[in-house]
Enzyme design. Structure first.
Site, PDB file in Angstrom:
ATOM      1  N   ASP A  11       0.857  -1.074   0.160  1.00 27.79           N
ATOM      2  CA  ASP A  11      -0.010   0.007  -0.120  1.00 27.79           C
ATOM      3  C   ASP A  11       0.794   1.215   0.039  1.00 27.79           C
ATOM      4  O   ASP A  11       1.701   1.325   0.797  1.00 27.79           O
ATOM      5  CB  ASP A  11      -0.972   0.042   1.325  1.00 27.79           C
ATOM      6  N   ASP A 130     -14.208  -4.063  -2.502  1.00 26.98           N
ATOM      7  CA  ASP A 130     -14.008  -3.677  -0.992  1.00 26.98           C
ATOM      8  C   ASP A 130     -15.320  -4.141  -0.503  1.00 26.98           C
ATOM      9  O   ASP A 130     -16.254  -3.276  -0.860  1.00 26.98           O
ATOM     10  CB  ASP A 130     -13.491  -2.483  -0.860  1.00 26.98           C
TER      11      ASP A 130
END
Lengths: 250, 204
Positions: A11, A130
């Site tokens: 990330d 998500d």
């Protein structure tokens, strides 16, 4: 025999690797290029690179970071975060990405997915989902988990497969960063209803969690913190899985 | 110098990067003269069969490719670049290929446990001795990503099991082709490029 894949995830925020819990509370985890090289040498099966700030102004930094990573590794590289149009995809592929992961832009304009598949091929287009449980059902969230899309995961899954997506990157927002294990209920549901490969993500805290998610049908397992902070290496993870009769490449 | 054919097919830079990492000089090119003067040619491929053939035609590369193959210098097709060496491909319509190998390329039919695309690391086992695999153990893992495969055994050098048993590498004289991506297959993939480039040097 096709091996189950172990995929470390970077990330990246403003050129640095970070790791949060439930999508917030970020902590620095190093230089992305250095990390990518280490994972390549540890026999990671692929690398996922997510631009978690993904604002338009920061895009050029990201392209540079992707390019330096791609220059130094010899495994497939997927890049995601803030991809809005065909030019974004083309620029990332030019910088050395093999696949791109798209979430919000596909939810807002599903035809964008068809267009991307037509130009770059299914194998290049990963749909990032998500997901979060709301009132006993799983729903899709966009904008880095900030906004409910008001679509059930299962409906979205059917739609993206029809539109030609090549792979699903499924992240449980409830489990992300908790290290409590993957959301097995969610992952099972998606794997059962998918004819394309599924990467499970969110919640890996130890090697046993990875074993569990493969046993219920995931094609690949993504993990960040357990690898970044050196709790376990990818090779150790693979040895453990082999001992438990899960076919991985070593 | 190894020529990597540039015809807008996906991530071709990763192929030149892998050749350089293996220690050889390479050019990404669509210039017929550069291709002619090279010691070996690589035809990469990411994309659909028909699109790729159309682009080779658009850039007038078909003749250069066929001349390279006839000149007996080593030639390597990768993924769709391998599939293009067959007579026909059925991806989005029926398309004529280069016809170096007999047979065609067809789509995988997914089943309950095996999904399409065939994506990830799978083992490759040899069906004959092939210099491309020098120093690489039988049944090693390479990275695959494809929905189409050749159902032809013509000059088969290696096979892989997924949904069915299919040809994952072929070799006829100076022409080599692999369905997997050596440039994405870490150390063993680089070894493939090293073997290929060494053959190019020996030939010229």
């Amino acid at each position: 025999m096709l091996a189950k894949r172990i995929i470390p995830c970077l990330d990246v925020k403003e050129g640095r690797v970070v790791k949060g819990i439930n999508f917030v509370d970020l902590k620095d985890a190093g230089d992305p290029v250095e990390q990518a090289i280490i994972y390549d040498s540890q026999l990671a099966d692929e690398l996922v690179f997510l631009d978690i700030t993904a604002s338009y102004e920061k895009r050029s930094i990201m392209i540079d970071v992707v390019a330096s990573c791609a220059q130094n590794i010899f495994m497939p590289l997927t890049v995601g975060g803030g991809i809005r149009n065909i030019d974004d995809i083309r620029n990332l592929l030019k910088a050395g990405a093999d696949k791109v992961s798209i979430n919000s832009a596909a939810v807002r304009n599903p035809d964008f997915l068809n267009e991307a598949v037509k130009i770059f091929g299914s194998q290049c287009i990963v749909i990032a989902v998500d997901a979060k449980k709301v009132n006993n059902d799983f729903f899709v969230f966009i904008d880095g988990g900030r906004k409910a899309a008001n679509i059930k995961v299962i409906d979205w899954l059917n739609e993206v497969q029809e539109r030609g997506a090549g792979e699903i990157l499924l992240t449980s927002m409830d489990k992300d960063g908790t290290k409590e294990g993957y959301d097995l209920e969610l992952t099972k549901l998606v794997c059962k209803n998918s004819s394309i490969p599924v990467i499970a993500s969110g919640g890996a805290g130890n090697v046993e969690h990875i074993k569990e998610v493969f046993e219920i049908g995931a094609d690949a397992a993504l993990a960040a913190s357990i690898f970044h902070f050196g709790e376990v290496s990818i090779i150790e993870t693979k040895k453990y899985l082999l001992q438990h009769n899960i076919n991985v490449r070593i | 110098m190894i020529a990597v054919i540039d015809y807008d097919a996906g991530n071709v830079a990763s192929v030149t990067k892998a050749i350089e990492k293996a220690g050889y000089q390479t050019y990404l090119t669509k210039d017929p003269k550069t291709i002619k003067n090279s010691s070996g040619v690589v035809l990469p491929g990411v994309g659909a069969f028909g699109d790729c053939i159309d682009k080779l035609k658009k850039y007038n590369l078909i003749d250069s490719i066929l001349e390279s193959i006839e000149s007996k210098k080593p030639f390597l097709g990768i993924c769709v670049g391998f599939q293009l060496l067959f007579e026909e491909g059925y991806e989005f319509g029926i398309h004529k290929g280069l016809g170096i190998f007999k047979g065609s390329c067809v789509k995988f039919t997914p089943n309950a446990n095996q999904k399409v695309p065939h994506m990830g690391w799978n083992t490759v086992y040899y069906t004959k001795v092939c210099k491309l695999f020098d120093g690489i153990k039988n049944n090693s893992y390479f990275y695959f990503v494809h929905s189409y495969y050749t159902d032809s055994d013509d000059n088969c050098a290696a096979k892989t099991d997924y949904i069915c048993t299919f040809t994952s590498a072929s070799q006829k004289d100076n022409v080599y082709g692999v369905q997997f991506h050596p440039e994405k297959s870490q150390i063993l993939g680089l070894k493939i490029y090293e073997n290929f480039c060494r053959m190019c040097e020996e030939t010229c």
